[in-house]
Design a protein around this motif. Sequence first.
Motif, PDB file in Angstrom:
ATOM      1  N   ALA A  11     -15.953  -6.367 -11.223  1.00 51.27           N
ATOM      2  CA  ALA A  11     -14.337  -5.817 -10.665  1.00 51.27           C
ATOM      3  C   ALA A  11     -13.490  -5.221 -11.814  1.00 51.27           C
ATOM      4  CB  ALA A  11     -13.766  -7.943 -10.650  1.00 51.27           C
ATOM      5  N   ALA A  12     -14.305  -6.115 -13.226  1.00 49.44           N
ATOM      6  CA  ALA A  12     -13.533  -5.230 -14.557  1.00 49.44           C
ATOM      7  C   ALA A  12     -13.622  -3.801 -14.102  1.00 49.44           C
ATOM      8  CB  ALA A  12     -14.169  -5.634 -15.896  1.00 49.44           C
ATOM      9  N   GLN A  13     -14.987  -3.451 -14.586  1.00 47.69           N
ATOM     10  CA  GLN A  13     -15.819  -1.655 -13.824  1.00 47.69           C
ATOM     11  C   GLN A  13     -15.100  -1.507 -12.944  1.00 47.69           C
ATOM     12  OE1 GLN A  13     -18.917  -1.513 -12.373  1.00 47.69           O
ATOM     13  NE2 GLN A  13     -20.013   0.789 -13.081  1.00 47.69           N
ATOM     14  N   ALA A  14     -14.459  -1.789 -12.024  1.00 47.84           N
ATOM     15  CA  ALA A  14     -13.761  -1.401 -11.112  1.00 47.84           C
ATOM     16  C   ALA A  14     -12.159  -1.056 -11.050  1.00 47.84           C
ATOM     17  CB  ALA A  14     -13.645  -1.396  -9.227  1.00 47.84           C
ATOM     18  N   ALA A  15     -11.515  -1.614 -12.078  1.00 49.11           N
ATOM     19  CA  ALA A  15     -10.591  -1.618 -12.348  1.00 49.11           C
ATOM     20  C   ALA A  15     -10.339  -0.714 -13.922  1.00 49.11           C
ATOM     21  CB  ALA A  15     -10.057  -3.193 -12.783  1.00 49.11           C
ATOM     22  N   GLY A  16     -11.300  -0.298 -14.542  1.00 50.82           N
ATOM     23  CA  GLY A  16     -11.674   0.615 -15.325  1.00 50.82           C
ATOM     24  C   GLY A  16     -10.767   0.263 -16.601  1.00 50.82           C
ATOM     25  N   ASP A  17     -11.879  -1.282 -16.505  1.00 48.15           N
ATOM     26  CA  ASP A  17     -12.041  -2.027 -18.174  1.00 48.15           C
ATOM     27  C   ASP A  17     -13.178  -2.338 -18.413  1.00 48.15           C
ATOM     28  OD1 ASP A  17     -11.921  -3.585 -20.301  1.00 48.15           O
ATOM     29  OD2 ASP A  17     -10.949  -4.951 -18.797  1.00 48.15           O
ATOM     30  N   LEU A  18     -14.125  -0.830 -18.856  1.00 49.77           N
ATOM     31  CA  LEU A  18     -15.121  -1.032 -19.623  1.00 49.77           C
ATOM     32  C   LEU A  18     -15.985  -2.253 -20.360  1.00 49.77           C
ATOM     33  CD1 LEU A  18     -15.847   2.857 -18.482  1.00 49.77           C
ATOM     34  CD2 LEU A  18     -15.968   1.290 -17.015  1.00 49.77           C
ATOM     35  N   GLY A  19     -14.959  -2.234 -21.223  1.00 48.39           N
ATOM     36  CA  GLY A  19     -15.465  -3.306 -21.965  1.00 48.39           C
ATOM     37  C   GLY A  19     -15.495  -4.587 -21.626  1.00 48.39           C
ATOM     38  N   GLY A  20     -13.847  -4.566 -21.170  1.00 50.35           N
ATOM     39  CA  GLY A  20     -14.250  -6.176 -20.365  1.00 50.35           C
ATOM     40  C   GLY A  20     -15.267  -6.206 -18.891  1.00 50.35           C
ATOM     41  N   ALA A  21     -16.027  -5.118 -18.658  1.00 50.04           N
ATOM     42  CA  ALA A  21     -16.850  -5.836 -17.856  1.00 50.04           C
ATOM     43  C   ALA A  21     -18.514  -5.949 -18.697  1.00 50.04           C
ATOM     44  CB  ALA A  21     -17.057  -3.753 -17.414  1.00 50.04           C
ATOM     45  N   ILE A  22     -18.722  -4.533 -19.885  1.00 51.79           N
ATOM     46  CA  ILE A  22     -19.577  -5.308 -20.151  1.00 51.79           C
ATOM     47  C   ILE A  22     -19.529  -6.368 -21.192  1.00 51.79           C
ATOM     48  CG2 ILE A  22     -20.536  -4.532 -22.448  1.00 51.79           C
ATOM     49  CD1 ILE A  22     -19.727  -1.547 -22.404  1.00 51.79           C
ATOM     50  N   ASP A  23     -19.128  -6.965 -21.172  1.00 50.70           N
ATOM     51  CA  ASP A  23     -18.026  -8.506 -21.900  1.00 50.70           C
ATOM     52  C   ASP A  23     -18.982  -9.928 -21.159  1.00 50.70           C
ATOM     53  OD1 ASP A  23     -16.983  -7.523 -24.500  1.00 50.70           O
ATOM     54  OD2 ASP A  23     -15.514  -8.360 -23.880  1.00 50.70           O
ATOM     55  N   GLU A  40     -22.743  -9.179 -20.206  1.00 50.10           N
ATOM     56  CA  GLU A  40     -23.855  -8.766 -21.387  1.00 50.10           C
ATOM     57  C   GLU A  40     -23.968 -10.572 -21.221  1.00 50.10           C
ATOM     58  OE1 GLU A  40     -22.488  -7.314 -24.515  1.00 50.10           O
ATOM     59  OE2 GLU A  40     -23.153  -5.258 -24.486  1.00 50.10           O
ATOM     60  N   THR A  41     -21.971 -11.710 -21.262  1.00 50.94           N
ATOM     61  CA  THR A  41     -22.767 -13.153 -20.329  1.00 50.94           C
ATOM     62  C   THR A  41     -23.287 -12.898 -19.838  1.00 50.94           C
ATOM     63  OG1 THR A  41     -20.394 -12.516 -21.933  1.00 50.94           O
ATOM     64  CG2 THR A  41     -20.616 -14.719 -20.353  1.00 50.94           C
ATOM     65  N   ALA A  42     -23.413 -12.229 -18.521  1.00 52.28           N
ATOM     66  CA  ALA A  42     -24.172 -12.897 -17.858  1.00 52.28           C
ATOM     67  C   ALA A  42     -25.522 -12.812 -17.919  1.00 52.28           C
ATOM     68  CB  ALA A  42     -23.739 -12.010 -16.087  1.00 52.28           C
ATOM     69  N   LEU A  43     -26.029 -12.061 -18.455  1.00 53.92           N
ATOM     70  CA  LEU A  43     -27.692 -12.485 -19.173  1.00 53.92           C
ATOM     71  C   LEU A  43     -27.549 -13.158 -20.240  1.00 53.92           C
ATOM     72  CD1 LEU A  43     -28.010  -8.402 -19.295  1.00 53.92           C
ATOM     73  CD2 LEU A  43     -29.370  -9.338 -17.455  1.00 53.92           C
ATOM     74  N   VAL A  44     -26.826 -13.444 -20.910  1.00 55.31           N
ATOM     75  CA  VAL A  44     -26.677 -14.826 -21.628  1.00 55.31           C
ATOM     76  C   VAL A  44     -27.648 -16.274 -20.727  1.00 55.31           C
ATOM     77  CG1 VAL A  44     -26.253 -16.055 -23.212  1.00 55.31           C
ATOM     78  CG2 VAL A  44     -25.752 -14.120 -23.546  1.00 55.31           C
ATOM     79  N   VAL A  45     -26.787 -15.933 -19.620  1.00 56.73           N
ATOM     80  CA  VAL A  45     -26.401 -17.022 -19.068  1.00 56.73           C
ATOM     81  C   VAL A  45     -28.034 -17.446 -18.265  1.00 56.73           C
ATOM     82  CG1 VAL A  45     -25.612 -18.879 -17.333  1.00 56.73           C
ATOM     83  CG2 VAL A  45     -23.996 -17.275 -19.015  1.00 56.73           C
ATOM     84  N   ASP A  46     -28.246 -15.839 -17.403  1.00 61.05           N
ATOM     85  CA  ASP A  46     -29.468 -16.227 -17.382  1.00 61.05           C
ATOM     86  C   ASP A  46     -30.069 -14.585 -17.510  1.00 61.05           C
ATOM     87  OD1 ASP A  46     -32.017 -15.994 -15.541  1.00 61.05           O
ATOM     88  OD2 ASP A  46     -30.636 -16.972 -13.563  1.00 61.05           O
ATOM     89  N   PHE A  80     -27.942  -6.053 -15.845  1.00 53.70           N
ATOM     90  CA  PHE A  80     -28.813  -4.615 -16.191  1.00 53.70           C
ATOM     91  C   PHE A  80     -28.554  -3.291 -15.562  1.00 53.70           C
ATOM     92  CE2 PHE A  80     -32.074  -7.875 -17.959  1.00 53.70           C
ATOM     93  CZ  PHE A  80     -32.126  -7.604 -19.603  1.00 53.70           C
ATOM     94  N   ILE A  81     -28.664  -2.745 -13.778  1.00 55.42           N
ATOM     95  CA  ILE A  81     -28.031  -2.123 -13.533  1.00 55.42           C
ATOM     96  C   ILE A  81     -26.734  -1.643 -14.048  1.00 55.42           C
ATOM     97  CG2 ILE A  81     -28.518  -0.972 -11.114  1.00 55.42           C
ATOM     98  CD1 ILE A  81     -30.416  -3.213 -10.945  1.00 55.42           C
ATOM     99  N   VAL A  82     -25.941  -2.624 -13.568  1.00 57.81           N
ATOM    100  CA  VAL A  82     -24.369  -2.516 -13.919  1.00 57.81           C
ATOM    101  C   VAL A  82     -23.966  -1.974 -15.691  1.00 57.81           C
ATOM    102  CG1 VAL A  82     -21.996  -3.134 -13.525  1.00 57.81           C
ATOM    103  CG2 VAL A  82     -23.753  -4.070 -11.779  1.00 57.81           C
ATOM    104  N   LEU A  83     -25.074  -2.254 -16.399  1.00 59.39           N
ATOM    105  CA  LEU A  83     -25.008  -2.567 -17.400  1.00 59.39           C
ATOM    106  C   LEU A  83     -25.508  -1.015 -17.587  1.00 59.39           C
ATOM    107  CD1 LEU A  83     -25.747  -5.221 -20.013  1.00 59.39           C
ATOM    108  CD2 LEU A  83     -23.857  -3.933 -19.998  1.00 59.39           C
ATOM    109  N   GLY A  84     -26.001  -0.347 -16.969  1.00 63.60           N
ATOM    110  CA  GLY A  84     -26.737   1.058 -17.393  1.00 63.60           C
ATOM    111  C   GLY A  84     -26.110   2.321 -16.566  1.00 63.60           C
ATOM    112  N   ASP A  85     -25.360   1.427 -15.166  1.00 60.86           N
ATOM    113  CA  ASP A  85     -24.172   2.626 -14.778  1.00 60.86           C
ATOM    114  C   ASP A  85     -22.732   3.153 -15.771  1.00 60.86           C
ATOM    115  OD1 ASP A  85     -26.142   2.497 -12.505  1.00 60.86           O
ATOM    116  OD2 ASP A  85     -24.416   1.041 -11.745  1.00 60.86           O
ATOM    117  N   ILE A  86     -22.383   1.738 -16.486  1.00 59.43           N
ATOM    118  CA  ILE A  86     -21.468   1.428 -17.474  1.00 59.43           C
ATOM    119  C   ILE A  86     -22.258   2.686 -18.750  1.00 59.43           C
ATOM    120  CG2 ILE A  86     -19.995   0.863 -19.036  1.00 59.43           C
ATOM    121  CD1 ILE A  86     -20.122  -1.760 -17.299  1.00 59.43           C
ATOM    122  N   ALA A  87     -22.931   3.303 -18.988  1.00 61.20           N
ATOM    123  CA  ALA A  87     -23.488   3.441 -20.108  1.00 61.20           C
ATOM    124  C   ALA A  87     -24.012   4.845 -19.266  1.00 61.20           C
ATOM    125  CB  ALA A  87     -25.126   2.896 -20.573  1.00 61.20           C
TER     126      ALA A  87
END
Length: 170
Positions: free
Chosen positions: A43-55, A58-64, A71-78
């Motif tokens: 949702a943050a990525q779609a809203a253009g908030d790439l920093g919030g999306a990354i946060d 990355e938290t999702a990956l810490v949880v699991d 990982f795929i969405v982080l790749g798309d953002i990169a």
Amino acid sequence: MRFTTISVAIALVALSVSTSLYGQRADDQIDPRSMTLLQQGRAAQAAGDLGGAIDSLETALVVDPRNAEAFIVLGDIARARSLPGKAIRYYRDALTLDPNDTVAMRGEGEALVQKGAIDKANEVLANVREICGSGSCPEGDRLAAAIAKGPPPAANATAANDAATPEEAQ
């Protein structure tokens, strides 16, 4: 009396083991909190908030850390930030979790094109087509279109500079 104490202890152990097993999720299920954070990241990525999306991602990956979609969405953002090397790393992390994930393969191939590595992107395309088989393969079609389009002009200049010998570069 000794038998009563022993039987009570065994009953308590059996009860605690059965309730702890009952409350666990299956090994192949991603933690629901991680999935919620993934959705927040999208949702943050779609809203253009790439920093919030990354946060969030990355938290999702810490949880699991098994959340390949994060990982795929982080790749798309990169890739959107013109960081193809970082994108390739994220896609490969996703492929470590699922080697046959054609979405991650397509992303990796597009990042390779962005980087100017057309030969490697063609190898990835061949792998995608092999996984898809004779059926429809939208991920393969998208990657083939990206390869046909070629790398952005900046990547072409970088690839030409990398190919130049030290004497030519001076």
